[in-house]
Design an enzyme around this catalytic site. Structure first.
Site, PDB file in Angstrom:
ATOM      1  CB  SER A 150     -59.462  84.392  -4.111  1.00  0.00           C
ATOM      2  OG  SER A 150     -60.655  85.227  -4.733  1.00  0.00           O
ATOM      3  CE1 TYR A 163     -62.409  81.201  -1.512  1.00  0.00           C
ATOM      4  CE2 TYR A 163     -62.453  83.595  -2.635  1.00  0.00           C
ATOM      5  CZ  TYR A 163     -62.054  82.073  -2.462  1.00  0.00           C
ATOM      6  OH  TYR A 163     -61.417  80.982  -3.516  1.00  0.00           O
TER       7      TYR A 163
HETATM    8  P1  NAD Z   1     -60.258  72.844  -6.294  1.00  0.00           P
HETATM    9  O1  NAD Z   1     -61.586  72.481  -5.678  1.00  0.00           O
HETATM   10  O2  NAD Z   1     -60.486  71.998  -7.593  1.00  0.00           O
HETATM   11  O3  NAD Z   1     -59.465  72.656  -4.634  1.00  0.00           O
HETATM   12  C1  NAD Z   1     -59.486  72.495  -3.760  1.00  0.00           C
HETATM   13  C2  NAD Z   1     -58.508  71.291  -2.978  1.00  0.00           C
HETATM   14  O4  NAD Z   1     -58.637  71.607  -1.218  1.00  0.00           O
HETATM   15  C3  NAD Z   1     -58.702  69.916  -3.191  1.00  0.00           C
HETATM   16  O5  NAD Z   1     -57.669  69.838  -3.450  1.00  0.00           O
HETATM   17  C4  NAD Z   1     -60.029  70.124  -2.361  1.00  0.00           C
HETATM   18  O6  NAD Z   1     -59.408  68.062  -1.649  1.00  0.00           O
HETATM   19  C5  NAD Z   1     -59.401  70.440  -0.846  1.00  0.00           C
HETATM   20  N1  NAD Z   1     -59.724  70.817   0.582  1.00  0.00           N
HETATM   21  C6  NAD Z   1     -60.808  71.767   0.066  1.00  0.00           C
HETATM   22  N2  NAD Z   1     -61.745  70.982   1.688  1.00  0.00           N
HETATM   23  C7  NAD Z   1     -60.368  70.796   2.344  1.00  0.00           C
HETATM   24  C8  NAD Z   1     -60.920  70.535   3.308  1.00  0.00           C
HETATM   25  N3  NAD Z   1     -62.064  69.736   4.239  1.00  0.00           N
HETATM   26  N4  NAD Z   1     -59.838  68.933   4.046  1.00  0.00           N
HETATM   27  C9  NAD Z   1     -58.876  69.076   3.176  1.00  0.00           C
HETATM   28  N5  NAD Z   1     -58.855  69.000   1.813  1.00  0.00           N
HETATM   29  C10 NAD Z   1     -60.146  70.314   1.127  1.00  0.00           C
HETATM   30  O7  NAD Z   1     -60.004  74.508  -6.293  1.00  0.00           O
HETATM   31  P2  NAD Z   1     -58.748  74.978  -7.046  1.00  0.00           P
HETATM   32  O8  NAD Z   1     -59.054  76.142  -7.626  1.00  0.00           O
HETATM   33  O9  NAD Z   1     -57.762  74.327  -6.711  1.00  0.00           O
HETATM   34  O10 NAD Z   1     -58.699  75.595  -5.139  1.00  0.00           O
HETATM   35  C11 NAD Z   1     -57.147  75.661  -4.516  1.00  0.00           C
HETATM   36  C12 NAD Z   1     -56.828  77.218  -3.743  1.00  0.00           C
HETATM   37  O11 NAD Z   1     -56.595  78.462  -4.734  1.00  0.00           O
HETATM   38  C13 NAD Z   1     -58.371  77.688  -3.183  1.00  0.00           C
HETATM   39  O12 NAD Z   1     -57.508  77.576  -1.534  1.00  0.00           O
HETATM   40  C14 NAD Z   1     -59.252  78.301  -3.794  1.00  0.00           C
HETATM   41  O13 NAD Z   1     -59.506  79.123  -2.585  1.00  0.00           O
HETATM   42  C15 NAD Z   1     -58.441  79.499  -4.197  1.00  0.00           C
HETATM   43  N6  NAD Z   1     -58.721  80.189  -5.676  1.00  0.00           N
HETATM   44  C16 NAD Z   1     -58.504  79.413  -6.409  1.00  0.00           C
HETATM   45  C17 NAD Z   1     -59.231  80.209  -7.722  1.00  0.00           C
HETATM   46  C18 NAD Z   1     -60.301  79.327  -8.555  1.00  0.00           C
HETATM   47  O14 NAD Z   1     -61.282  80.318  -9.652  1.00  0.00           O
HETATM   48  N7  NAD Z   1     -59.921  78.603  -9.182  1.00  0.00           N
HETATM   49  C19 NAD Z   1     -59.483  81.833  -7.321  1.00  0.00           C
HETATM   50  C20 NAD Z   1     -59.045  82.639  -6.011  1.00  0.00           C
HETATM   51  C21 NAD Z   1     -58.734  81.284  -5.531  1.00  0.00           C
END
Ligand code: NAD
Length: 258
Positions: A150, A163
């Site tokens: 992130s 986080y």
């Molecule tokens: P999201 O919630 O849509 O997707 C998260 C994914 O992780 C889902 O597929 C979920 O099933 C999986 N997951 C979470 N906990 C789990 C567990 N215990 N076991 C198995 N699978 C699990 O969110 P996203 O935005 O698509 O996030 C994807 C990545 O990007 C993450 O690592 C998040 O921290 C990172 N991120 C997102 C943002 C944002 O603004 N969306 C910003 C910075 C970083």
């Protein structure tokens, strides 16, 4: 929609690949020709839809289930991955691992419970560590690991401080692994998204929050999952063969400051 053959013959696994950023990454790697294992935790139907979407577009994919986190079992994930490949008559082994799955728990240092802190560390740091440990024997030379962290780890964002700590731990895995796996031609890099339009950010439904997040980017908008998937696809490709141990800010310039 970009389609290339630059990952033809490669096998990839995307954790959390059934929705949000992971779903875009799965689709993009498949459009580049990779066979994609779409890992999911709970949502079997979403994983099936993601696989179907890839197949309908002419790509190749299959779903792999495993819970990650406090009760996670990295060995079980890879056993299922091996079994699914064997079922399909595919060569065993892996070329690209994308550690994308993650959770966020809002709260400053005053708010976060010990239970939630442990969940964050378990999913965002512990799981990638042990997934890599079990992947080492499966990864082919010349392979790729991409860790999705992130942009918040390189700026101050106290609203989600635990986080940020958990993702900071993931950040430190990247250069160590890059050094260790370099002799095998394996690159290891981090992609660091900024505010991206997915379910992890439910507050984006509030127009004021959306506007504030958009204003943080030099482009004046919130990121899309495809913005992140394209950066991951670059690092997964041969075009990035000389890039390793790096932290790629894919945030629309959020960390550049005011
Ligand atoms: P999201 O919630 O849509 O997707 C998260 C994914 O992780 C889902 O597929 C979920 O099933 C999986 N997951 C979470 N906990 C789990 C567990 N215990 N076991 C198995 N699978 C699990 O969110 P996203 O935005 O698509 O996030 C994807 C990545 O990007 C993450 O690592 C998040 O921290 C990172 N991120 C997102 C943002 C944002 O603004 N969306 C910003 C910075 C970083």
């Amino acid at each position: 929609m970009t389609t290339t053959e630059r990952l033809a013959g490669r096998t990839a696994l995307v954790t959390g690949g059934s929705r949000g950023i992971g779903r875009s990454i799965s689709g993009r790697l498949a459009r580049d020709g990779a066979l994609v294992a779409v890992h999911y935790g709970h949502d079997h139907e979403a994983a099936q839809r993601a696989v179907k979407e890839i197949e309908t577009a002419g790509g190749r994919a299959f779903a792999v289930h495993a819970e990650l986190g406090v009760h996670g079992d990295a060995a079980a994930l890879w056993q299922e991955f091996d079994a699914r490949l064997a079922d399909r008559g595919e060569e065993p082994g892996l070329d690209i691992l994308v550690n994308n799955a993650g959770i966020s728990v809002p709260g400053t240092v005053a708010d976060v419970t010990e239970e939630n802190f442990d969940r964050l560390v378990a999913v965002n740091a512990r799981a990638p560590f042990f997934l890599v440990q079990h992947a080492l024997g499966r990864l082919r030379d010349g392979g790729r690991i991409v860790n999705v962290s992130s942009a918040a780890t390189r700026t101050a964002f106290p609203q989600i401080t635990a986080y940020n700590m958990s993702k900071g731990a993931l950040d430190t895995l990247t250069p160590d692994l890059a050094k260790q796996l370099g002799p095998r031609g394996i690159t290891v890099n981090t992609v660091a998204p900024g505010f991206t339009d997915t379910g992890i950010n439910p507050t984006l439904a509030d127009p004021q929050v959306r506007q504030a997040y958009a204003a943080a980017s030099v482009f004046g908008r919130v990121g899309t999952p495809d913005d992140i998937a394209d950066a991951v696809a670059f690092l997964a490709s041969d075009d990035a063969r000389w890039v390793t141990g790096q932290w790629l800010n894919a945030s629309g310039g959020v960390v550049l400051g005011p």
